[in-house]
Scaffold this motif. Structure first.
Motif, short mmCIF file in Angstrom:
data_model
loop_
_atom_site.label_atom_id
_atom_site.label_comp_id
_atom_site.label_asym_id
_atom_site.label_seq_id
_atom_site.Cartn_x
_atom_site.Cartn_y
_atom_site.Cartn_z
N TRP A 98 -30.16 42.78 -5.17
CA TRP A 98 -29.04 41.53 -5.14
C TRP A 98 -28.01 42.59 -4.54
O TRP A 98 -27.93 42.50 -3.57
CB TRP A 98 -28.88 40.44 -5.85
CG TRP A 98 -27.85 41.03 -6.40
CD1 TRP A 98 -28.84 40.97 -7.52
CD2 TRP A 98 -26.86 40.98 -6.75
NE1 TRP A 98 -27.11 41.47 -9.08
CE2 TRP A 98 -26.71 40.94 -7.65
CE3 TRP A 98 -25.94 40.81 -5.57
CZ2 TRP A 98 -25.34 41.35 -8.36
CZ3 TRP A 98 -24.28 40.72 -6.06
CH2 TRP A 98 -24.22 41.02 -7.62
N ILE A 99 -27.43 43.73 -5.20
CA ILE A 99 -25.91 44.35 -4.84
C ILE A 99 -26.53 45.31 -3.85
O ILE A 99 -25.39 46.15 -3.79
CB ILE A 99 -25.54 44.57 -5.92
CG1 ILE A 99 -23.80 44.51 -5.95
CG2 ILE A 99 -25.79 45.82 -6.74
CD1 ILE A 99 -23.27 45.42 -7.19
N SER A 100 -28.43 45.63 -3.51
CA SER A 100 -27.82 47.33 -3.80
C SER A 100 -27.40 47.39 -2.12
O SER A 100 -26.94 48.31 -1.96
CB SER A 100 -28.91 47.25 -4.05
OG SER A 100 -29.90 48.96 -2.62
N PRO A 101 -27.83 46.60 -1.00
CA PRO A 101 -27.11 46.61 0.37
C PRO A 101 -25.41 46.68 0.29
O PRO A 101 -24.97 47.06 1.69
CB PRO A 101 -27.74 45.37 1.29
CG PRO A 101 -28.49 44.49 -0.07
CD PRO A 101 -28.52 45.26 -0.87
N TYR A 102 -24.68 45.97 -0.75
CA TYR A 102 -23.78 46.24 -0.44
C TYR A 102 -23.24 47.29 -0.85
O TYR A 102 -21.85 48.13 -1.08
CB TYR A 102 -23.05 45.28 -0.97
CG TYR A 102 -23.09 43.80 -1.21
CD1 TYR A 102 -22.74 43.48 -0.29
CD2 TYR A 102 -24.42 43.33 -2.02
CE1 TYR A 102 -22.58 41.52 -0.12
CE2 TYR A 102 -24.60 41.53 -1.30
CZ TYR A 102 -23.81 41.48 -0.33
OH TYR A 102 -24.02 40.15 0.19
N LEU A 103 -23.71 48.21 -1.28
CA LEU A 103 -23.25 49.72 -1.72
C LEU A 103 -23.14 51.02 -0.69
O LEU A 103 -24.37 50.40 0.43
CB LEU A 103 -23.70 50.53 -3.07
CG LEU A 103 -24.71 49.92 -4.15
CD1 LEU A 103 -25.65 50.40 -5.25
CD2 LEU A 103 -22.95 49.26 -4.83
N LYS A 104 -22.30 51.39 -0.26
CA LYS A 104 -21.94 52.59 0.90
C LYS A 104 -23.29 53.06 0.14
O LYS A 104 -22.98 53.61 2.36
CB LYS A 104 -20.35 52.67 0.35
CG LYS A 104 -19.91 53.77 1.30
CD LYS A 104 -18.60 54.34 1.38
CE LYS A 104 -17.67 54.94 2.54
NZ LYS A 104 -16.64 55.16 1.83
N ARG A 105 -23.31 53.65 -0.35
CA ARG A 105 -24.33 54.55 -0.04
C ARG A 105 -25.88 54.13 0.48
O ARG A 105 -26.58 54.87 1.91
CB ARG A 105 -25.34 55.01 -1.58
CG ARG A 105 -25.82 54.04 -2.29
CD ARG A 105 -26.84 54.17 -2.97
NE ARG A 105 -25.90 54.74 -4.56
CZ ARG A 105 -27.02 54.63 -5.72
NH1 ARG A 105 -28.45 54.95 -5.14
NH2 ARG A 105 -26.34 54.89 -6.38
N LYS B 51 -25.57 32.98 -11.10
CA LYS B 51 -24.21 33.91 -11.12
C LYS B 51 -24.62 34.98 -10.00
O LYS B 51 -22.97 35.47 -9.67
CB LYS B 51 -24.31 34.73 -12.35
CG LYS B 51 -24.00 34.19 -13.77
CD LYS B 51 -23.21 32.95 -13.85
CE LYS B 51 -22.96 32.43 -15.33
NZ LYS B 51 -21.39 31.71 -15.64
N ILE B 52 -25.39 35.01 -9.21
CA ILE B 52 -25.44 36.08 -8.34
C ILE B 52 -25.20 35.60 -6.99
O ILE B 52 -24.40 35.72 -6.24
CB ILE B 52 -27.07 36.45 -8.43
CG1 ILE B 52 -27.97 37.16 -9.71
CG2 ILE B 52 -27.23 37.41 -6.62
CD1 ILE B 52 -29.10 37.76 -10.22
N SER B 53 -25.48 34.15 -7.31
CA SER B 53 -24.92 33.33 -6.13
C SER B 53 -24.08 33.44 -5.99
O SER B 53 -23.01 32.96 -4.73
CB SER B 53 -25.87 32.03 -5.78
OG SER B 53 -27.11 32.35 -6.43
#
Length: 280
Positions: free
Chosen positions: A52-59, A15-17
């Motif tokens: 895995w989603i951390s780099p996509y966060l604006k922060r 699902k992550i992919s």
């Protein structure tokens, strides 16, 4: 299209992919200035491992301004990361249940129910043993299986809904996470969740209000226990409860659940409007 809310599944690697491909596509739209604001509603990992989603966060230098994540993530700060309830298993065809007078006033023939998978060496085995040892099997609708099935059949879904509607309590032992669909599905039918209030292994936040901090903060009128050996005493108390008391409790649970869902909807809308449109 100026603003976008993505609903993604991050529960397992496959699902992550798939979710990552969506994020990369949206990133391209942001770079092209086609999209200005992005929020994500994420069905998180049951161990609260969502790195895995951390780099996509604006922060962190990404473009996702708001994250609404399921389960007790330690990232939740109510500024740019918010907790979101798991809800019912619509992917398994569980329907939207509309409250009715009959749901409140009917005489339910069973004290409790549990329909689910019995994992080896789990508290679910203890639960089934307690029911058997205390001679409570006739008081509760139980259907146990030894292997989890991703989808319900028409028959199994019908039996599950009948169990919820014909019992006053729904037993909710922990699985991979303490929070489970069963909790919300029981609320929809006015069957009080009896929740095993135990922290599961993983990276979910710990503390005096964990697990299920979102539901506890909202004043969920559930029965919480730490050990299934407490169940016989709870069921004995149930036997002594009058129909008027049962009806009042069901009414209170259904009203709370309706209010909780509305509060979450209002909070979501408020946060989106405040972040995306306040300076528009």
């Amino acid at each position: 299209m100026n603003s976008l809310v993505l609903v993604l599944n991050g529960r397992e690697q496959q699902k992550i992919s798939y979710s990552t491909r969506w994020l990369e596509h949206v990133h391209a739209l942001v770079q092209a200035r086609t999209v200005s604001h992005v929020a994500v509603v994420l069905l998180g990992n049951e161990h609260c491992v969502n790195d895995w989603i951390s780099p996509y966060l604006k922060r962190n230098g990404g473009f996702v301004e708001l994250l609404f994540v399921v389960y007790d993530s330690p990232w939740v700060n109510n500024i740019d990361v918010f907790q979101w309830p798991l809800g019912v298993a619509t992917y398994r065809q569980f329907p939207i249940i509309k409250p009715s007078l009959q749901m409140v006033t009917s005489i339910r023939p069973y004290l409790c129910n549990f329909q689910g998978t019995i994992y080896k060496n789990s508290s679910r085995e203890i639960l089934m043993h307690v029911l058997k040892q205390a001679g409570l099997e006739k008081d509760c609708i139980t259907t146990a299986r030894d292997k989890w099935l991703p989808q319900e059949t028409v028959d199994s879904l019908g039996r599950y809904q009948t169990a919820l509607s014909q019992s006053d309590l729904t037993l909710c032992p922990v699985g991979v996470n303490t929070e489970c669909y069963r909790i919300y599905e029981a609320c929809a039918y006015g069957s009080v969740p009896v929740v095993e209030d135990v922290q599961t292994p993983g990276a979910c936040v710990t503390g005096p209000s964990s697990p299920l901090r979102l539901l506890k903060a909202a004043g969920a009128p559930f029965i919480f226990l730490r050990d299934w050996k407490e169940l016989p005493a709870i069921l004995e108390k149930e036997r002594r409860m009058g129909q008027d008391q049962r009806m009042e409790r069901r009414k209170r649970l259904i009203e709370w659940y309706t209010s909780f869902r509305q509060q979450m909807k209002d909070r979501f809308t408020e946060v989106i409007e405040e972040t995306f449109f306040k300076n528009a």
